[in-house]
Design a protein around this motif. Structure first.
Motif, PDB file in Angstrom:
ATOM      1  N   ARG A  15     -26.603 -29.071 -31.744  1.00  0.00           N
ATOM      2  CA  ARG A  15     -26.984 -30.391 -32.288  1.00  0.00           C
ATOM      3  C   ARG A  15     -25.955 -30.790 -33.333  1.00  0.00           C
ATOM      4  O   ARG A  15     -25.548 -29.966 -34.165  1.00  0.00           O
ATOM      5  N   GLU A  16     -25.506 -32.036 -33.275  1.00  0.00           N
ATOM      6  CA  GLU A  16     -24.545 -32.538 -34.253  1.00  0.00           C
ATOM      7  C   GLU A  16     -25.105 -33.759 -34.949  1.00  0.00           C
ATOM      8  O   GLU A  16     -25.569 -34.698 -34.304  1.00  0.00           O
ATOM      9  N   GLY A  17     -25.062 -33.726 -36.269  1.00  0.00           N
ATOM     10  CA  GLY A  17     -25.483 -34.873 -37.068  1.00  0.00           C
ATOM     11  C   GLY A  17     -24.280 -35.502 -37.731  1.00  0.00           C
ATOM     12  O   GLY A  17     -23.124 -35.160 -37.415  1.00  0.00           O
ATOM     13  N   SER A  18     -24.514 -36.381 -38.681  1.00  0.00           N
ATOM     14  CA  SER A  18     -23.390 -37.100 -39.300  1.00  0.00           C
ATOM     15  C   SER A  18     -22.472 -36.157 -40.073  1.00  0.00           C
ATOM     16  O   SER A  18     -21.284 -36.427 -40.240  1.00  0.00           O
ATOM     17  N   ALA A  19     -23.003 -35.021 -40.537  1.00  0.00           N
ATOM     18  CA  ALA A  19     -22.173 -34.069 -41.298  1.00  0.00           C
ATOM     19  C   ALA A  19     -21.648 -32.926 -40.427  1.00  0.00           C
ATOM     20  O   ALA A  19     -21.153 -31.931 -40.959  1.00  0.00           O
ATOM     21  N   ASP A  70     -25.394 -28.900 -36.784  1.00  0.00           N
ATOM     22  CA  ASP A  70     -26.467 -28.464 -37.683  1.00  0.00           C
ATOM     23  C   ASP A  70     -27.688 -27.912 -36.951  1.00  0.00           C
ATOM     24  O   ASP A  70     -28.749 -27.740 -37.561  1.00  0.00           O
ATOM     25  N   THR A 108     -30.532 -39.750 -35.332  1.00  0.00           N
ATOM     26  CA  THR A 108     -29.440 -39.544 -36.308  1.00  0.00           C
ATOM     27  C   THR A 108     -28.387 -38.550 -35.816  1.00  0.00           C
ATOM     28  O   THR A 108     -27.502 -38.170 -36.581  1.00  0.00           O
ATOM     29  N   GLY A 109     -28.514 -38.122 -34.574  1.00  0.00           N
ATOM     30  CA  GLY A 109     -27.542 -37.135 -34.089  1.00  0.00           C
ATOM     31  C   GLY A 109     -27.653 -37.004 -32.587  1.00  0.00           C
ATOM     32  O   GLY A 109     -28.375 -37.748 -31.928  1.00  0.00           O
ATOM     33  N   SER A 110     -26.938 -36.028 -32.038  1.00  0.00           N
ATOM     34  CA  SER A 110     -26.978 -35.811 -30.594  1.00  0.00           C
ATOM     35  C   SER A 110     -26.998 -34.312 -30.304  1.00  0.00           C
ATOM     36  O   SER A 110     -26.610 -33.501 -31.148  1.00  0.00           O
ATOM     37  N   ASP A 151     -34.791 -32.940 -33.263  1.00  0.00           N
ATOM     38  CA  ASP A 151     -34.013 -33.205 -32.054  1.00  0.00           C
ATOM     39  C   ASP A 151     -34.000 -32.012 -31.098  1.00  0.00           C
ATOM     40  O   ASP A 151     -33.961 -32.190 -29.879  1.00  0.00           O
ATOM     41  N   ASP A 180     -34.025 -33.388 -39.305  1.00  0.00           N
ATOM     42  CA  ASP A 180     -33.646 -34.176 -38.128  1.00  0.00           C
ATOM     43  C   ASP A 180     -33.163 -33.270 -36.992  1.00  0.00           C
ATOM     44  O   ASP A 180     -33.466 -33.503 -35.815  1.00  0.00           O
TER      45      ASP A 180
END
Ligand SMILES: CC(=O)SCCNC(=O)CCNC(=O)[C@H](O)C(C)(C)COP(=O)(O)OP(=O)(O)OC[C@H]1O[C@@H](n2cnc3c(N)ncnc32)[C@H](O)[C@@H]1OP(=O)(O)O
Length: 417
Positions: free
Chosen positions: A220-224, A227, A162-164, A262, A258
């Protein structure tokens, strides 16, 4: 001893010799390169009125300072709330002047000042267990050190998808770290706050210089948006004979599950490293439940970390929420300074809590230190009872109190002060 002068406030112009005394007593070196970096950190938020010292023949032989900090306490629906606290730090007495009551004099003044200011509690991280109990502090949150055997056959962790995660420079991390930590901090009881200044000092930004070997930083970056923060550095090189290297995690901060997964997945994929040490972590590190083999993570140490002293029981107990609704009359006793003693009625439902003075007959008699140790929900009164200071006056009160005070996750503080 008659030449000893107790000083408060300590003006910032005295910071260098005052901090040199701290450095000597806490096994540092006031003449090495890091000293000037530490001095820059201390002076950036020096509060003269909250700094004490003892001076003998013009030399600092005693030091103590307190900071205004915030700690997360149990909140509604399993979340957290905030409590403003007095945070004690920089406590030292020179070896030539120990065991003559200098700490006692300085801490008595600082606790009295905190009480007069209206702080509900004071916190500290104790260098040694026997020092602070006599002053009313009790160990309220533990921490743990782990070794993660990342090449173990059951150590792999799959990313959430869900993120990178990407490597960043300290300056880019500095744009996000404060906000990410604030969100992560709200997920645990016991977390002490970090200001934006704290992050600038830690990352070596805004004129500050980093202390120690610079870690590798990841975001870490998620959809928002961003994070998660990971910082690790190597502690041992690998060899061509097949010996794997070792690393240490400096920061692993996740604002959601998440992100947590990650960041661990990244650690599980580091090449040429076989062991990763993680100090200052929670005693219930949740990654165990993500590992195919939970024994790939070994807890090598756990013990007391943040100590807490109650200064205003009604204020402290009504600032937190309780896991189950209930009523308790608690007789709080044993405070030689008289700050925490008294009988209180605690009434809690799911959303609210109140704690007021009462004359009603008590359900429990607790030493103020037993109450402080259980305040963050990290340990049960039944656990503490063997050491004294826990007396059940009405049948069932102990079980009810433990159910009310308990928290789902163990309290944990990730921030030194
Ligand atoms: C929050 C922080 O900053 S933690 C850092 C604490 N600092 C350190 O550990 C640095 C090294 N140690 C020191 O600087 C000093 O020994 C201090 C600050 C711990 C104690 O200072 P002192 O002025 O010696 O303490 P003081 O004389 O007021 O002692 C009061 C009582 O505590 C006891 N005590 C103090 N320190 C310790 C200790 N480390 N272990 C056991 N007992 C202790 C004393 O024996 C004394 O007991 P008594 O009243 O029964 O005689």
């Amino acid at each position: 001893m008659s030449d000893i002068e107790l000083v408060n406030p300590v003006p910032v112009e005295e910071a260098r010799p005052w901090l040199a005394a701290v450095s000597t007593a806490l096994l540092g070196d006031p003449y090495d390169d890091d000293f000037s970096r530490r001095l820059a950190r201390w002076t950036s938020d020096w509060i003269a009125e909250r700094t004490w010292g003892a001076r003998s023949s013009g030399r600092w032989v005693g030091t103590l300072a307190t900071e205004p900090r915030r700690i997360t306490v149990p909140g509604p629906d399993g979340g957290t709330g905030e409590l403003a606290v007095d945070a004690l730090t920089g406590v030292t007495v020179g070896v030539t002047h120990r065991r003559r009551g200098l700490l006692t004099r300085m801490i008595t003044e600082s606790l009295t000042a905190a009480k007069e200011r209206g702080d509900a509690a004071s916190i500290l991280i104790a260098a040694e267990w026997p020092i602070y109990g006599r002053f009313g502090y009790a160990p309220a949150a533990d921490d743990a050190t782990y070794t993660y055997y990342s090449r173990h056959s059951g150590a792999a962790i799959t990313p959430s998808g869900t993120g990178s995660v990407r490597q960043v420079d300290p300056a880019e991390l500095g744009e996000h770290a404060h906000r990410i930590f604030a969100a992560a901090r709200a997920r645990r009881v016991g977390q002490v706050d970090r200001s934006e200044l704290w992050w600038r000092r830690s990352l070596g930004l805004g004129g500050f210089e980093r202390i120690g070997k610079t870690p590798n930083y990841y975001l870490r970056e998620g959809s928002a948006g961003p994070d998660g923060v990971l910082a690790w550095r190597t502690t041992q090189d690998f060899e061509l004979d097949g010996s794997l290297g070792a690393a240490e995690v400096v920061e692993l901060v996740a604002a959601n599950d998440d992100a947590y997964r990650d960041l661990w997945a990244l650690l599980s994929g580091l090449d040429v490293i076989g062991k990763i040490r993680l100090p200052d972590r929670p005693v219930d590190e949740q990654v165990r439940w993500l590992l195919p083999d939970g024994r790939a993570l070994k807890r090598t140490y756990s013990g007391d970390q943040t100590w807490l002293r109650l200064l205003d029981v009604p204020a402290a107990l009504s600032a937190r929420r309780y896991s189950v609704p209930g009523q308790l009359v608690i007789d709080v006793v044993g405070d030689s300074m008289g700050f925490a003693d008294g009988r209180v009625l605690l009434e809690a439902d799911g959303a609210a809590a109140s704690c007021t003075r009462t004359e009603a007959s008590a359900d429990l008699r607790l030493s103020h230190r037993a109450l402080a140790a259980s305040y963050l929900g990290g340990r049960t009164l039944r656990q503490l009872a063997i050491g004294g200071g826990v007396e059940e006056l009405r049948a069932g009160a102990l079980v009810r109190a433990d159910a009310m005070f308990g928290t789902g996750l163990a309290p944990w503080n990730a921030t030194g002060f």
